[in-house]
Enzyme design. Structure first.
Site, PDB file in Angstrom:
ATOM      1  N   PRO A  21     -24.507   3.366 -37.846  1.00 11.51           N
ATOM      2  CA  PRO A  21     -24.421   4.543 -36.975  1.00 11.51           C
ATOM      3  C   PRO A  21     -23.551   5.601 -37.643  1.00 11.51           C
ATOM      4  O   PRO A  21     -22.327   5.516 -37.638  1.00 11.51           O
ATOM      5  CB  PRO A  21     -23.771   3.993 -35.699  1.00 11.51           C
ATOM      6  CG  PRO A  21     -23.009   2.793 -36.150  1.00 11.51           C
ATOM      7  CD  PRO A  21     -23.708   2.241 -37.356  1.00 11.51           C
ATOM      8  N   GLN A  75     -23.275   2.005 -30.715  1.00 11.76           N
ATOM      9  CA  GLN A  75     -21.928   1.622 -31.134  1.00 11.76           C
ATOM     10  C   GLN A  75     -20.909   2.428 -30.342  1.00 11.76           C
ATOM     11  O   GLN A  75     -21.074   3.629 -30.120  1.00 11.76           O
ATOM     12  CB  GLN A  75     -21.728   1.874 -32.631  1.00 11.76           C
ATOM     13  CG  GLN A  75     -20.401   1.331 -33.150  1.00 11.76           C
ATOM     14  CD  GLN A  75     -20.140   1.726 -34.587  1.00 11.76           C
ATOM     15  OE1 GLN A  75     -19.887   2.889 -34.877  1.00 11.76           O
ATOM     16  NE2 GLN A  75     -20.192   0.759 -35.495  1.00 11.76           N
ATOM     17  N   CYS A 105     -13.784   2.817 -38.025  1.00 10.99           N
ATOM     18  CA  CYS A 105     -13.817   4.248 -38.338  1.00 10.99           C
ATOM     19  C   CYS A 105     -12.443   4.708 -38.834  1.00 10.99           C
ATOM     20  O   CYS A 105     -11.435   4.524 -38.151  1.00 10.99           O
ATOM     21  CB  CYS A 105     -14.222   5.056 -37.114  1.00 10.99           C
ATOM     22  SG  CYS A 105     -14.257   6.850 -37.428  1.00 10.99           S
ATOM     23  N   ASN A 205     -21.234  -4.630 -45.789  1.00 11.31           N
ATOM     24  CA  ASN A 205     -21.372  -3.176 -45.790  1.00 11.31           C
ATOM     25  C   ASN A 205     -20.423  -2.577 -46.822  1.00 11.31           C
ATOM     26  O   ASN A 205     -19.310  -3.067 -46.994  1.00 11.31           O
ATOM     27  CB  ASN A 205     -21.059  -2.627 -44.387  1.00 11.31           C
ATOM     28  CG  ASN A 205     -21.031  -1.110 -44.324  1.00 11.31           C
ATOM     29  OD1 ASN A 205     -20.000  -0.523 -44.039  1.00 11.31           O
ATOM     30  ND2 ASN A 205     -22.146  -0.468 -44.578  1.00 11.31           N
TER      31      ASN A 205
END
Length: 372
Positions: A21, A75, A105, A205
């Site tokens: 996202p 998310q 984040c 990731n």
């Protein structure tokens, strides 16, 4: 939900390819473009629980799902476990198959509110946050984490174990800390340790720009699947490349894909102000790898409508055919140190300090280095 195999329970492959996202990027036309090339699961942009609870119109608009999307995740990040539980109760009533908790984040605007990577500092809060989310819905809950706050607090394993204990169906691990920038190599050993310790699936990731990167991450870490982030920006073909092990993108395929993205952009946003500006970043990214692209980039920055942008794409494709430049050059090389040189997301997130609901896209036209 079959916790031992949550992906198959959702109708996904055992080794799924997920699209991250991406704030300011993952609208419906972008998600659909990636899904058309083989992304198994996509997500809407990260949602702020606070904005959701305060019934922000823009936030609710971000939850829109297109009828073509057969499976879709959302998310969310929150400043407390209680807020997370209340937000998930709301999201559970919307048309999503799965809900992810953002604990990774790094953007300052997000972190200073106690959201995103700030959660990593307190594994007990991680546990309570995941428990609150799982208690609010029967839909599978996952968590996206980093390896820690900084290199002096590498607690990713403890955080991942807390998420598992809280009931997470899987964990996605970005192989950096919150304090690392994109120039820091991904710590595959850190991801490997988490994968080895957890019983639930682990998704890898970080710095996945070509199929060789995915192969290497899987070989070193044993992850159950991967989540593509920056690598999909301007390159939705990456998902096809990973599955088919073929990097070829010819000019006809390029033109068709970009025009289709533009058509979906027109369908989604119509002629409202800003629609063309919003598309400029995608066109600049799509231009990467083609010969004689500078005039096209300059024209894109001046495009005032989606129709005008489409004409630019058609003319550029025709120019490429006349020049017999029929295949896109590789976007990255295999040589160590140069393979991850193209990082537009760094510019978007760190330099513009973008947060949830703050895309800052009007600034992209003056950040011409994004297209270089």
């Amino acid at each position: 939900m079959n916790k031992s195999n949550p992906f198959e329970a959702l109708g996904l492959p055992r080794d799924p390819l997920l699209l991250a996202p991406l704030a300011g990027v993952s609208d419906h036309p972008f998600r659909r473009s990636c899904a058309a090339q083989g992304a198994d699961l996509t997500y809407v942009e990260m949602i702020s629980a606070t904005a959701l609870l305060y019934e922000s119109r823009r936030t609710y608009d971000m939850l829109k799902r297109h009828s073509s999307e057969s499976i879709l995740g959302v998310q969310v990040t929150a400043a407390s476990a209680d807020d997370m539980g209340r937000a998930v109760e709301i999201l559970a009533r919307h048309d999503f198959e799965t809900i992810d908790i953002n604990m990774g984040c790094p953007v300052k605007k997000v972190v200073k509110t106690g959201c995103g990577s700030a959660i990593l500092r307190d594994p007990e809060r991680v546990l309570k946050t995941v428990q609150a989310a799982c208690s609010a819905t029967d839909k599978p809950i996952s968590a996206k984490i980093r390896l820690g706050w900084d290199q002096h607090s590498l607690n990713g394993l403890e955080v991942a174990q807390a998420a598992e204990a809280g009931g997470a169906a899987w964990v996605t691990v970005h192989g950096r800390t919150r304090s690392d920038d994109y120039g820091m190599p991904v710590n595959l050993e850190g991801i490997r340790q988490i994968k080895a310790a957890l019983k639930i699936p682990v998704i890898g990731n970080g710095n996945l720009f070509q199929f060789e990167d995915v192969d290497h991450m899987k070989a070193v870490t044993g992850v159950d699947g991967v989540m593509i982030s920056r690598g999909a920006m301007g390159n939705p073909w990456l998902f096809k490349e990973i599955r088919r092990r073929d990097k070829t993108v010819n000019v006809d395929e390029w033109e068709e894909t970009v025009l289709r993205h533009l058509a979906w952009q027109q369908e989604e946003y119509g002629d409202q102000p800003g629609a063309a500006v919003c598309m400029r970043k995608h066109l600049l990214w799509y231009a990467k790898g083609w010969q004689g692209v500078k005039p096209f980039r300059e024209a894109v920055n001046e495009a005032g409508s989606l129709g005008g942008a489409g004409e630019l794409v058609r003319n550029f494709a025709e120019q490429l055919r006349k020049s017999q430049y029929l295949f896109r050059a590789p976007l990255v090389q295999n040589e160590a140190g140069s393979r991850f040189a193209w990082d537009p997301k760094y510019e978007m997130d760190r330099r513009l300090d973008r947060g949830v609901g703050d895309d800052g896209l009007e600034n992209l036209a003056v950040h011409e280095e994004l297209s270089v």
